[in-house]
Design an enzyme around this catalytic site. Structure first.
Site, short mmCIF file in Angstrom:
data_model
loop_
_atom_site.label_atom_id
_atom_site.label_comp_id
_atom_site.label_asym_id
_atom_site.label_seq_id
_atom_site.Cartn_x
_atom_site.Cartn_y
_atom_site.Cartn_z
N LYS A 200 -107.85 30.07 10.83
CA LYS A 200 -107.94 28.90 9.96
C LYS A 200 -106.57 28.62 9.32
CE LYS A 200 -110.36 27.19 5.90
NZ LYS A 200 -111.39 27.42 4.89
N GLU B 278 -102.67 40.04 10.93
CA GLU B 278 -103.18 40.68 12.14
C GLU B 278 -103.13 39.70 13.32
OE1 GLU B 278 -104.65 40.61 9.18
OE2 GLU B 278 -105.75 42.46 8.77
N GLY C 109 -114.08 30.45 6.48
CA GLY C 109 -113.85 31.26 7.67
C GLY C 109 -115.14 31.88 8.21
N ARG C 110 -115.94 32.45 7.31
CA ARG C 110 -117.16 33.14 7.76
C ARG C 110 -118.29 32.16 8.08
NH1 ARG C 110 -115.57 34.16 2.73
NH2 ARG C 110 -116.85 33.54 0.95
N GLU D 232 -118.77 39.21 2.09
CA GLU D 232 -117.61 38.45 1.63
C GLU D 232 -118.07 37.29 0.75
OE1 GLU D 232 -113.69 38.32 4.03
OE2 GLU D 232 -114.45 36.30 4.25
N HIS E 219 -133.34 56.55 16.46
CA HIS E 219 -133.00 57.94 16.77
C HIS E 219 -131.75 58.37 16.01
CE1 HIS E 219 -136.08 58.08 19.88
NE2 HIS E 219 -135.79 56.81 20.02
N LYS F 154 -103.97 42.74 0.92
CA LYS F 154 -103.04 42.01 1.80
C LYS F 154 -101.64 41.99 1.20
CE LYS F 154 -106.02 38.38 3.71
NZ LYS F 154 -106.23 36.94 3.74
O1 LIG Z 1 -108.93 32.48 10.10
P1 LIG Z 1 -107.91 33.16 9.27
O2 LIG Z 1 -107.19 32.22 8.36
O3 LIG Z 1 -106.95 33.93 10.14
O4 LIG Z 1 -108.64 34.19 8.33
C1 LIG Z 1 -109.34 35.28 8.84
C2 LIG Z 1 -110.23 35.91 7.81
O5 LIG Z 1 -109.47 36.36 6.71
C3 LIG Z 1 -110.19 36.13 5.50
O6 LIG Z 1 -109.61 35.08 4.83
C4 LIG Z 1 -110.15 37.31 4.59
O7 LIG Z 1 -110.44 38.50 5.24
C5 LIG Z 1 -111.59 35.77 5.97
O8 LIG Z 1 -112.31 35.05 5.05
C6 LIG Z 1 -111.28 35.02 7.21
O9 LIG Z 1 -112.41 34.84 8.00
#
Ligand SMILES: O=P(O)(O)OC[C@H]1O[C@](O)(CO)[C@@H](O)[C@@H]1O
Length: 544
Positions: A207, A213, A268-269, A354, A385, A510
């Site tokens: 987003k 990452e 995002g979620r 979240e 199990h 972060k």
């Molecule tokens: O889509 P982006 O901006 O890379 O964010 C990834 C994720 O990082 C967060 O902002 C925080 O972990 C989530 O809410 C989101 O889904």
């Protein structure tokens, strides 16, 4: 919100009621009402909810519904659905429901109808998906794309991977789908090691297009590609982006013609049904994706219009509040009895934790009650199990959601025995029955068990469960199921008076990681952390 939650009349009525019913056993509730199993059920968007095996009386349900009304649930729901900026800490509307609104519907944000833009992106995604699926989109060396790697994390990964796994049955199997999320290089290396760069497409899903990452993985993916194909121009044929940040996409080197956008009113979620679902659309095709959206929308409509007492997300949310806040249950186990839903609990962890892992009310006051539960789970029957022992006989109360389907997608008869699906379903019904009714000491003794062993064989029962039963796992059903949980989370956020749509809690880590990574570089840094963090950094530097 006027009075703090625990000071409201509705809350206090529930608290008093709780004291009078906390020891009531499901055995007695069922004995007193032979119709209970059918009476305490509800249906919506193709999902059947049996909530009879909950420790509630009719009065409990009435009081929970009073609580919802006292929190102006319907007005808050309508505010969300109509595009009001209910995400107050970020000044944003919350309109994931617009992502599945049919063409022609009008939903305004700042006076602008957002539905046509949603469909414009969907149409572009569909055209792109068809090109890939039919082998018309060619890589740099003229070969068709046969492998797709989604790079993203959190909401830009968990939804796509969960839904791809859930709907694999409907996927075009000659397209290999991979999902890379972890900044641990192992993830990218293992997911690309057997892929041919000439036939691989990367979807960089983010987003913000700033997430550490994802940006690291995208850069390494580009290096992997260019190591094989040499020419920078290959990026345009092998990389597309899904983002709200066109500028950063362009800066990365991806042509914005190959970018699929979404909007700041999609969290995002809550984004897997936006362009973030591109990988899923490539796998199951545009038709399948539209069916998924229709399932979401069917649940949206149910949520918007069903009376509260027959409203699936509302009922599930209120039952969750009942255990979370009155019985002090800390967790919720989600137990899908379908191997395709293996990633569903992990997806729900982000959606729920979240969203409602918050400690202050909307106006910034520390809450005086518990908010979101710890969500966890695994598909049945595997979990039986592993951890079910604790659910059956441990000292903790763990409400469980069982999810199952009447029809299997992989019918497997067993010669001379019940087919696999009957075995699976027998376990669903047996588990919820055992959890609710248990086995008493007299029953154990009557079986001839030695008195000294008998206590070990007693099942107290009275363990609450919901069972969500649908006919078949289809894109439509999956959409409805996801929307069910989205709205459940929303309702609980309304009751707890928290902002379910921000996530400031992930920021501190972060920021600190950004600072520390510089200290892991070549020169010995001056370390100003606490003594534990300093020692760990030094040990890492010395031994890597
Ligand atoms: O889509 P982006 O901006 O890379 O964010 C990834 C994720 O990082 C967060 O902002 C925080 O972990 C989530 O809410 C989101 O889904």
């Amino acid at each position: 919100m006027s009075a703090p939650l625990t000071e409201t009349a509705a809350w206090q009525a529930l608290q008093a009621h709780f004291e009078s019913v906390r020891h009531v056993h499901l055995r007695d509730l069922f004995a007193a009402d032979p119709q209970r199993g059918e009476r305490l059920s509800a249906e919506g968007a193709g999902l059947y909810l049996d909530y009879s095996k909950h420790r509630v009386t009719d009065e409990t349900l009435e009081l929970l519904l009073d609580l919802a009304r006292s929190r102006q649930l319907e007005a808050r729901r309508d505010a969300m659905l109509s595009g009001e900026k209910i995400n107050a800490t970020e000044g944003r509307a919350v309109l994931h429901t617009a992502l599945r609104a049919p063409r022609g519907q009008e939903i305004l944000v700042d006076g602008r109808n957002v539905v046509p833009e949603v469909h414009e992106v969907l149409d572009r995604m569909a055209a792109f998906a068809e090109q890939i699926r039919e082998g018309q989109w060619l890589g740099q060396t003229g070969r068709p794309i046969r492998a797709v790697v989604n790079i993203g994390i959190g909401g830009s990964d968990l939804g796509p991977v969960m839904a791809y796994e859930a709907l694999k049955h409907y996927a075009q199997r000659d397209l290999t789908m991979r999902f890379v999320s972890n900044v641990d290089g192992t993830d990218l290396v293992e997911k690309t090691r057997d892929l041919n760069p000439e036939e691989t497409l990367f979807i960089v899903s983010s987003k913000t297009f700033t997430t550490q990452e994802t940006m690291a993985n995208a850069q390494s993916a580009r290096a992997w590609l260019l190591a094989a194909l040499g020419d920078d121009a290959a990026v345009a044929r092998h990389f597309v982006a899904v983002s709200t940040n066109a500028e950063a996409v362009q800066k990365f080197g991806i042509d914005t013609a190959n970018m699929f956008g979404f909007w700041d009113w999609v969290g995002g979620r809550y984004s897997m049904d936006s362009a973030i679902g591109l990988s899923l659309m490539l796998a199951i095709g545009p038709e399948g994706f539209r069916e998924l959206l229709a399932g979401f929308h069917a649940m949206d409509e149910h949520f918007a219009s069903a009376p509260l007492k027959a409203n699936l997300p509302v009922l599930m949310a209120l039952l969750g509040v009942w255990y979370n806040n009155f019985f002090d249950a800390q967790t919720l186990a989600v137990l899908p009895y379908d191997q395709y839903l293996a990633y569903f609990p992990a997806y729900l962890q982000q959606l729920d934790m979240e969203s409602n892992g918050k400690h202050v009310t909307l106006d910034g006051h520390e809450v005086a009650y518990q908010t979101g539960p710890v969500v966890w789970g695994q598909p049945g029957t595997n979990g039986q199990h592993a951890f079910y022992q604790l659910i059956h006989q441990g000292t903790k109360l763990i409400p469980c959601d069982f999810i199952a389907f009447a029809q299997t997608l992989n019918s497997l008869p067993l010669p001379g025995g019940a087919p696999h699906h009957d075995l699976l379903m027998a376990n669903v019904f047996a588990q919820t029955e055992a959890l609710a009714f248990g086995k008493t000491l007299p029953e154990v003794l009557a079986e001839g068990v030695a008195p000294e062993l008998a206590p070990h064989r007693v099942f107290e029962g009275n363990r609450p469960t919901s069972t969500v039963l649908a006919d078949r796992l289809t894109p439509h059903t999956l959409g409805a199921l996801i929307a069910l949980y989205e709205h459940k989370v929303f309702v609980q956020g309304v009751i707890w008076d928290v902002n379910s749509f921000d996530q400031w809690g992930v920021e501190l880590g972060k920021v600190l990681a950004g600072r520390i990574v510089k200290e892991l570089g070549a020169d010995e840094p001056e370390l100003g952390h606490d003594s534990s963090t300093n020692a760990l950094i030094r040990r890492y530097r010395a031994r890597r």
